[in-house]
Design an enzyme around this catalytic site. Structure first.
Site, PDB file in Angstrom:
ATOM      1  N   ARG B 260       0.861  -1.179   0.000  1.00 46.31           N
ATOM      2  CA  ARG B 260       0.000   0.000   0.000  1.00 46.31           C
ATOM      3  C   ARG B 260       0.896   1.227   0.000  1.00 46.31           C
ATOM      4  NH1 ARG B 260      -1.969   0.999   5.575  1.00 46.31           N
ATOM      5  NH2 ARG B 260      -0.635   2.827   5.535  1.00 46.31           N
ATOM      6  N   HIS B 264      -3.469   4.719   4.781  1.00 51.48           N
ATOM      7  CA  HIS B 264      -4.524   3.727   5.001  1.00 51.48           C
ATOM      8  C   HIS B 264      -5.866   4.276   4.502  1.00 51.48           C
ATOM      9  CE1 HIS B 264      -7.172   0.845   6.839  1.00 51.48           C
ATOM     10  NE2 HIS B 264      -7.769   1.816   7.486  1.00 51.48           N
ATOM     11  N   TYR B 273       4.227   6.056  11.350  1.00 53.64           N
ATOM     12  CA  TYR B 273       4.624   4.677  11.656  1.00 53.64           C
ATOM     13  C   TYR B 273       5.474   4.024  10.574  1.00 53.64           C
ATOM     14  CZ  TYR B 273       0.396   3.928   8.797  1.00 53.64           C
ATOM     15  OH  TYR B 273      -0.539   3.969   7.807  1.00 53.64           O
TER      16      TYR B 273
HETATM   17  C1  LIG Z   1     -13.513  -5.776  12.973  1.00 52.89           C
HETATM   18  C2  LIG Z   1     -12.772  -4.524  12.667  1.00 52.89           C
HETATM   19  N1  LIG Z   1     -11.796  -4.110  13.496  1.00 52.89           N
HETATM   20  C3  LIG Z   1     -11.135  -2.964  13.256  1.00 52.89           C
HETATM   21  C4  LIG Z   1     -11.416  -2.225  12.156  1.00 52.89           C
HETATM   22  C5  LIG Z   1     -10.678  -0.909  11.913  1.00 52.89           C
HETATM   23  N2  LIG Z   1      -9.795  -1.065  10.748  1.00 52.89           N
HETATM   24  C6  LIG Z   1     -10.206  -0.681   9.533  1.00 52.89           C
HETATM   25  S1  LIG Z   1      -9.111  -1.099   8.366  1.00 52.89           S
HETATM   26  C7  LIG Z   1      -8.065  -1.791   9.473  1.00 52.89           C
HETATM   27  C8  LIG Z   1      -6.801  -2.421   8.989  1.00 52.89           C
HETATM   28  C9  LIG Z   1      -7.077  -3.495   7.983  1.00 52.89           C
HETATM   29  O1  LIG Z   1      -5.904  -4.058   7.524  1.00 52.89           O
HETATM   30  P1  LIG Z   1      -5.903  -5.170   6.425  1.00 52.89           P
HETATM   31  O2  LIG Z   1      -6.864  -6.264   6.773  1.00 52.89           O
HETATM   32  O3  LIG Z   1      -4.480  -5.579   6.228  1.00 52.89           O
HETATM   33  O4  LIG Z   1      -6.466  -4.481   5.115  1.00 52.89           O
HETATM   34  P2  LIG Z   1      -5.932  -3.159   4.392  1.00 52.89           P
HETATM   35  O5  LIG Z   1      -6.603  -1.989   5.051  1.00 52.89           O
HETATM   36  O6  LIG Z   1      -4.457  -3.111   4.516  1.00 52.89           O
HETATM   37  O7  LIG Z   1      -6.384  -3.307   2.983  1.00 52.89           O
HETATM   38  C10 LIG Z   1      -8.575  -1.667  10.762  1.00 52.89           C
HETATM   39  C11 LIG Z   1      -7.894  -2.128  11.977  1.00 52.89           C
HETATM   40  C12 LIG Z   1     -12.441  -2.690  11.313  1.00 52.89           C
HETATM   41  N3  LIG Z   1     -12.808  -2.001  10.202  1.00 52.89           N
HETATM   42  N4  LIG Z   1     -13.094  -3.832  11.578  1.00 52.89           N
END
Ligand SMILES: Cc1ncc(C[n+]2csc(CCOP(=O)(O)OP(=O)(O)O)c2C)c(N)n1
Lengths: 338, 378
Positions: B260, B264, B273
């Site tokens: 990425r 985010h 970070y």
């Molecule tokens: C159950 C849940 N916990 C926390 C979040 C908050 N949150 C949104 S995106 C994210 C990180 C997700 O990382 P990843 O699964 O690697 O996907 P990426 O965003 O990198 O595509 C978090 C912690 C959420 N949306 N759902």
């Protein structure tokens, strides 16, 4: 005394608790280097290290469940769930495990866990970021549930929650994180108003208006607006949702004879229903009008372009005050229509 | 394991854009390799257009037209490549970041933006597009995908299901449970994990101690690691996995190793970070630059082709901007719509009260709502 944002007040309270007790550990997603998505734990990992401020895997049930295991081991975990809508994957660990452990073991196991949960709407977020799940937790025996509404309370109540030997669901009104207020850092938790107590935020004589967390500020604004129209509103900040401190409420309603409860959460089986029922039982002969609820609707939290129709605002609260006063308003006559 | 036993991600294009022969996967790209430059150009166009959509989304958010935007900059190969492998009657369950997948799927441009503007929670009809509304709750959708796939299997249909999720999601119980179900029922589903190295501020090492693709075999699901910045490799492995599912051989798992490059979301500040060197390093592995080098080197793409695609990207971006800026706000009464499929007396009463309340303001139009003066305009 210093002016501090709500968020900084929690941060300062967390820091104090960590300094005082080496068994206090923070756990959650993104709380370390990032300092949490709301920056509430900002700088704490830098100062206390990665074993006191733990960036956990992305698994809410895992976070809650391991916090329970750490509590068995004598730690005092303070868990951050990133947003209200993400607490549900942890629901089993919270209501079936954390809440019941002390009872199951006849007091042998203490569960001094604080679950910090940014809750409520009003910040224009996508779905799952604005829930008001407080009734689920207040309905669960074994949990204490509190919701500060201002920086001073945030500062002392977080320390009390951590010091409590019971599991505490600590609800943080996320739309108030940036609001500033005076915080007396010398105020020890014991010396301040106990986190289980309700507080009369503003005195008044015509109507009692009860709220907690994010709605307290809206209600204080409503009290000012009402006084411009000659109505004296007493605002009570509930602070603790379980248990509810009924003393100040009963005292107030005996004085005013009228009760309005405001919250963001949906109406059916919300806190307002409980408060209305309890006050009706306790103050029946003092009431001059049925208790009135001003709440979110019984709908899933709507997309952000609609949220300000869903959330009670100043006008809807004033409308509720009008109803409690028996004045003619938009809902007059609806009671007769079944 | 399907492939990748040595753990090295499958790569069909070297970082400098040389096509590498591959014993196993060349079969799956036979149509592209046989001089069908149109298909290759279509992949290229979708990468360029979706990168442009991403930039436009970020700009629109900065200008206050969107509440939030989740950039997928750097993940175009993983998304566009895999999406080109999906047949019309295959079904997709993705997360919020799979905007390029949705675009390739043919989701109408305004519909891509509704969720981010905050006018609707789900922007499109899942049964018209065979793509579920994208998921915000991390890790919820793989379970839906497996259930759908079980239905496909029980119906004796010959289509497949694909579910997208991130590296962070692999920690969730739901994702692990979905693999249990998929394996037990041999459901025709493809798990497509985009390992973009970060879950907000958490590096992938917090989620897993071994490459994430190695987890699936423990559930009895064959797995492959693929270079997620290599569009041809992403296309080939996804075609293989979907074929495998459609042929009744059960689930499989793909870990696309990508990065990425943006934040985010537009609410995030990655400088808090993330090491700047790491980003620079990955910029050097840009998926579009690699593919462009290949296309240019093989004479498929020239300056004229490039500017034609750039024009298309500009047009799409302009259309998205236009649609977003003029997207009407929902009517207040929409609050109450679709909560239930049938009538619900309590909600109807609330709706009636709400309408009377609002009518009260209209009647006294000289009485401005207080809220507008104090708390409005958050
Ligand atoms: C159950 C849940 N916990 C926390 C979040 C908050 N949150 C949104 S995106 C994210 C990180 C997700 O990382 P990843 O699964 O690697 O996907 P990426 O965003 O990198 O595509 C978090 C912690 C959420 N949306 N759902």
């Amino acid at each position: 005394m210093s002016a501090m944002t709500f968020g900084k007040a929690i941060n300062t309270g967390l820091r104090k608790a960590m300094e005082q007790d080496p068994k206090v550990v923070l756990m959650g997603e993104d709380i370390g280097r990032l300092g949490g998505v709301f920056r509430i734990t900002d700088g704490l990992q830098k100062d206390f290290g990665p074993h006191r401020v733990i960036d956990t895997p992305l698994a809410e049930s895992g976070i809650m469940g391991t916090a329970i295991g750490m509590a068995y081991r004598g730690y005092r975990p303070v868990v951050e769930i990133q947003f209200d809508g993400f607490v549900y994957p942890a629901f089993d660990q919270i209501v079936a495990q954390m809440a019941k452990l002390h009872y199951r073991t006849r007091g042998m196991v203490k569960v001094p866990i604080t679950l910090r949960l940014p809750f409520g709407g009003g910040i224009g977020s996508p779905e799952h970021h604005s829930e008001s799940p407080e009734a689920y937790f207040a309905h669960t025996a074994g949990l204490r549930v509190v919701a500060p509404s201002n920086p001073q309370d945030a500062f002392t109540m977080i320390q009390e929650a951590i010091a409590s030997d019971d599991p505490v669901v600590f609800l943080e009104p996320k739309r108030r994180y940036h609001d500033k207020g005076d915080v007396d850092e010398s105020l020890a938790p014991g010396a301040a108003l106990d986190m289980g107590s309700a507080r009369v935020a503003v005195e008044g004589s015509d109507v009692t208006l009860v709220a907690y967390g994010p709605m307290v500020k809206t209600c204080l604004d409503a009290a000012v607006a009402a006084s411009d129209e000659g109505v004296s509103v007493e605002v009570i900040d509930l602070r603790s949702l379980s248990p509810v401190d009924y003393g100040p409420l009963v005292g107030s309603v005996k004085k005013t004879g009228r009760l309005v409860v405001a919250h963001e959460a949906s109406r059916t089986l919300g806190l307002g229903a409980e408060l209305a029922a309890e006050i009706t039982e306790r103050c029946f002969y003092h009431l001059e009008h049925a208790p009135v609820r001003v709440t979110g609707f019984d709908v899933p939290y709507p997309p952000s372009k609609l949220e300000f129709h869903h959330l009670p605002d100043l006008d809807r609260i004033l409308d509720g005050v009008d109803r409690a006063l028996g004045r003619t308003n938009s809902l007059s006559g609806t009671e007769e229509e079944a | 394991m399907l492939t990748g036993d040595d753990g090295a991600p499958v790569q069909l294009l070297s970082p400098d854009g040389q096509r590498r022969p591959h014993e196993r996967y060349d079969r799956l790209l036979a149509d592209l390799d046989s001089d069908d430059s149109n298909a290759l150009l279509a992949l290229y166009e979708d990468m360029i257009v979706t990168r442009r959509i991403d930039a436009e989304g970020t700009a629109l958010q900065r200008q206050g037209q969107l509440a939030l935007w989740p950039p997928f900059l750097g993940q175009e190969a993983a998304q566009v490549g895999s999406a080109h492998a999906i047949n019309r009657d295959d079904f997709i369950f993705a997360s919020y970041r799979e905007i390029a997948v949705a675009y390739v799927r043919g989701i109408a441009l305004p519909d891509l933006m509704k969720q981010w503007r905050g006018t609707q929670n789900a922007g499109w009809n899942p049964f018209e597009s065979n793509m579920a509304p994208t998921q915000v709750v991390i890790g919820a959708q793989p379970l839906h995908a497996v259930g759908y796939a079980m239905g496909v299997q029980f119906d004796g249909a010959e289509s497949a299901v694909i579910t997208y999720f991130g590296d962070g999601a692999t920690s969730q119980g739901d994702v692990n449970e979905s693999m249990v179900f998929a394996a037990s029922f041999q459901a025709p589903v493809v798990f497509f994990c985009q390992n973009n190295h970060w879950a907000i501020s958490e590096p992938v090492g917090i989620q897993a101690h071994v490459p994430i693709g190695l987890r699936a075999p423990g559930f009895g699901i064959p797995s492959v690691r693929v270079d997620g910045n290599d569009i041809l490799a992403c296309l080939a492995v996804t075609r293989e996995a979907l074929e495998h599912a459609r042929a009744g051989h059960g689930p499989s798992y793909i870990e696309a190793v990508t990065y990425r490059m943006g934040a985010h979301t537009t609410a995030d500040d990655p400088t808090r970070y993330r090491d700047a060197n790491e980003l620079e390093d990955w910029k050097g592995r840009d998926p579009i630059a690699r593919f462009e080098a290949y296309l240019t080197g093989s004479g498929i793409l020239d300056d004229a082709g490039r500017s034609q695609v750039a024009e298309k990207a500009d047009a799409v971006a302009a259309a998205i901007r236009e649609a977003t800026i003029h997207m009407p706000d929902p009517e207040p009464e929409e609050l109450f719509e679709h909560v239930y499929a049938g009538p619900h007396a309590v909600l109807e009463r609330q709706r009636d009260h709400f309408e009377r309340y609002r009518a009260g303001f209209a009647e006294h139009s000289n009485h401005a709502p207080h809220a507008a003066l104090t708390e409005g305009g958050h």
